[in-house]
Structure formats: C-alpha cells, structure tokens
Design an enzyme around this catalytic site. Sequence first.
Site: not given
Length: 652
Positions: A11, A250, A406, A468
């Site tokens: 890149h 890029h 999380e 769950h």
Amino acid sequence: MDAIAQAKSGHLGLPLGAAEIGAVLFGEQMQFNPEDPQWINRDRFVLSAGHGSMFLYSWLHMSGYDLPHEELSKFRQLDSMTPGHPEFPSSHHNTPGVESTTGPLGQGISNAAGMAAAAKMAGALFNTEEHTIFDHSVIALCGDGCLQEGCSAEAAAFAAHEKLDNLIYIFDSNDVTLDKMADFTQSEDVAKRFEAYGWDVVTIDGHDLTAVSKAVEDAKANKNGKPKFIICKTIIGKGIDAVAGTNAAHGEAGVEYVDEARAALGLPTEKYYVSSETREFFETRKAGLKANYDEWQKTYAAWKEANPEKAATLQDGIDMKMPSVDELFAAIPEFTPGAAMATRASGSDVLQGIAKAVPLYVSGSADLHGSNKNYIKGGGDFGNPDAPPGSGKSYAGRNLYYGIREHAMGSILNGFAYYGLFRASGATFLVFVDYLRAPLRVAALSELPVGYILTHDSIGVGEDGPTHQPVETVSGLRVMPNLDVIRPCDGEETAGAFVASIERMDGPTALILTRQNVPDVDSVPASERRQGVLKGGYVLKKETEDLSTVIIATGSEVQHALKAAEELGGGVRVVSMPCMERFERQSDEYKAEVLPKGVKTIAMEAGVSGLWYKYADKVVGVDKFGMSAPGDTVMEKYGMTAANLVEEIKSM
C-alpha cells in the site's frame, strides 16, 4: 515506493500521504531509544492502519533500529522482518520497534487505549513524589477505516471516560477508503464525534511540518484529563500525481508510476535512495535521544535505590516473571470435599489466590462482574477518580470496568499484553465471546498471554434461552490455533485451569465456567485433579476390571460420566479432558496411556459434537440450539444425563 514496487504488493498511499507525520514523530517529537527498543518509558507508536506498514518500517530503519536496508528490500517476502502488516515480536520473528500486530482495522487504536491505561497504571503504582519513571505518551496513526470499525467507538468512549490524557490519535484524514472515496459510505463529522466522547480535537494540514509538530507537542504536554485527537488533512499517495488523492492510491496502483514520480521529485534513479544529509540528521537525532535516555537512567537508578520493593516488583513485570506452578497452587486453598459449587463461583475463590501470588495481575469485565464473579477483592477499581466523582477509582486499581464493550475489552487486553509488565484477564458470558473474537484471534497469533474468563458455558444457563446458551462456541474457540480452551469440571480443576493460564507465556487461554452448581469430584485427590488439568486430560476413574469402555467428558458432564461408569461396572474408565490443546502437547506415550487404542470410546459434552470424534467412536453432544426452560430441564431434554449416557454406551 521502491519496496512496494519491488514486491509488486502493498500500500503506497499512506506512507506517502503521511510522510510529514512520520518525519515529525520519529525525527522530532517521540521519545525512544533504538538501541533499547523495550525501554519502559519510550513513547509507544502504533500504526493502526497496518496496511501502510512500509511507513513504519521506513521510519524505524531511518531512526536507527536494527532493521537493515536488506530487510526493506525483502518486504512481504518469506521470513523477512518486514511482513505485509506489522507483527508484534514473537517466536516467528522480531521486528524491533513494532508495538502491536495491526492490520484488522480499528484494532491498533483500541490496543493503544489499552497501552495508555497500562501506562496510567504503571505510573500510579511506581512513580513517587521524588522520582517520575513513567511519563510517556501512546500515539496511534489511523485512517477512515479504523474509525468506521465499531471497536474504535467503544475504545474511544472508554479512553475519554477514564480520562486517558496520555493517549494521542493522529487521524490521516485523506477522504479515501479502499472501494470508494470516503464520502460514498460516510457523512458523519468525525471531529464532533470525538468531541462528544470527551476528546480534545484539533484539525491541521497534515503536510505542514510546523503545524504537525506543534499539534503533537501540545498534545503530549497538555495533561487536562482528555485524550487528544489530531485530524491531519492529507493527500493519499502524494507525489505520484497519477493516483494522488484518489482511492486508487490506497494500494499498489501507483507502482507503475514510481519511476516517473521519482524523476518529478528530483530524486536520483538509485533505488532505496536516502540523502547523506538525511542520514546525518537521524544520526544526530539518535544521539539526542540517547542523551535523554541516559538522563532517565539516572533517575531510574535513584528510584530503585529509594524504592527496593517497588523496584523488585517492577523488574518481575519487565521480566514477565511468574510464580512457579507449585507456588501458585499453594496460594489457592483446596475446596471442601463433596460440596457442589458453580465453577464461576469456585473461579472467584481461585482468582483471589492468583491475585495475591501475582501482584501485577489485573482483571475486568464487560459489565458482568456480578455474574462472572471475577472481581479481585481489595484490588480497587481502575480509572479516574472523577469519572464519576466519588467513584473511588484510581489508576492503581486492578479491576477494570469496560461497560458493555466486549470488542474494545478484547483489544484493550491485548494493549495491556503488548505493553508488558501486567498479566491481564477479562470476562464476559461465553456466548458473547464472538463480540471479541477478532482481538482474541490477534492475541493467539501474536502469542499474547491474555486470559479470558467466560462464564455461563452451556444450555445449563437455562431460562435465558438459546440467545444466551452457547452450544457451538467452545468448539469454535478450540479450532483457533494457539488458543488453550479449558473447561473444568469442579473447583479443583478450576484451580488447575487458572494456574495453567498463568503458567502459559506464549499464547492466550480461555477459561470456560458454569453458571450452575456442579458436584465436587472426589474420586481422586485434589492435587491430581489440579495437575491433571495442566496435562489437558487424565484418568479420573480407573477401571477395576478388564478395560471395555472409555468415557471422555469435560466440564459439567464429568459428573454424568462418573455415574454412568458406576452403573456399567468395573470395566469402564472415565477420562476428564478439560483442555484438548494441552492434551495434544503431551507425549504420544502419555496420550496412548490415557486413551488406549482399540477400546470402545464415547465422549460427552453439552456442546456440538464434531471435534470429539478425534478421540471417540461416538459422541453424546448438543448439535442444535437450546431453549428457554430451567437449566436442569434443558439438560435432560437434550440428553445430558447419566441415564442417557448409559443407554448410548449400551447401544454401541
């Protein structure tokens, strides 16, 4: 340009577009010592936009790190020191100056938040009124891609709330993403977004050396309780006019124009050319950095003399010195024989012993301390005392509150591990571990000794229902290379699991713990269960007659294996296998001794069955999602009982 052109891969855009930023950071504003890359008070630089890795390698080489020219010419080649994306030093290779493994966008800036938290903790624990040995900054260079990833929002919010004013993000704002110009997919005001989090924000011309230098200098000096966000407006691929300022810049699209660009910039035709004046500048810079480093060493020596106990603790952290297995076990009292207890609850007791034996052990939870039961008692809460006022937090606190973040928690844990000194663990419900799977994967490939305390481990969760109740999750973790997954059956195996996670220095460990009570398994002494976990699998109940059947079980299903063996008679052996990965690292002789060939073998676990067929002829598992009902009812419905196991064995 030359390394990427030679590799025909990489890149170009960021290294060229952010060249002035690199010149300011490595040539003027950052403190480091190339001859001591692990100096504890160095500024940490994280290239969060890891695809632009040649930016980092070039500046490390110029700055005098042990990264020779020959390695630049091996960019992206086998066994080189210049892989496609920056990789934290590991058993595979060592590129000095690389502070974290980056490439998955958003991870680096989130790691940087963890490093900044670790630095605040180190300062709180070790700085004194007479001597300051930790006062460095953490700087991360990112692009639009990093800021679009959701973990960046989580980490930025955490950093602002905890007032990590030692953290600096430099945003390479070139208005480009890979597919399209950035405005094709975003229209938010990034400056206002970070202001809303509570960051100091400034926007500058990223090609103006004076402006960049002043912005970084001000950011490092201003300890006002706010992290700093410097928006540098840049032109991606600057210098290669054919692609500059477009999304084509890029990647390697500009490679075909490299020679043309070199001529336009007035550079010689020589590849990898660096002027003698530039070399001399960095030699002078290196000498200045060394002088600052030497002054710090004098302060450090005086601090050590004045604070021998702190110095010993810090040195243990630097060396990553851990107590022995025997010392760790001695710090954990044995559990009451015969008592039923959830392994998350026994894990809480074990954690207290670990915390006493390992003073630089820290833990945290994603808003679930009360459920995960991983709070270090007497350890204090980490964070700024004014967030909120009267919270009782301090930067010396050992319990981190991540909020419902999380993903950021996983990345911040990696940041602690990259920083060194501390052993870090974090907790959530097992079913939510997929939210942090990306940083968990990076921890595994970077060989970081991070601990994950994952509770509520099966359909035994019960009434909360299938959203769950993890069924596929444990096996999903087991297939990840270099991750130890340990699912203990009782308190003593839980002690073994925590000790195993501390003993392991070359990768992460996931501890899988129950919500529901499980009986204490007293068929063998506590010490054998503890040591058995370290081997991954061991004989829990030995046959008393000719061996006819082996039952393998793990976690809450071990109790059913033992009851089934009692009913079926003396020819049945029960093997507890809390950790497949550790078992696989044992000798072939040991594995054959535990699981002899040619013997009918069945495995039982309240999860998907597939992986167990490596060891067993038949598996009693759960290959569909659970349901909402009391845990015992769901377990019975899905065949997780001794009675069903007996029937399955008889049918073999």
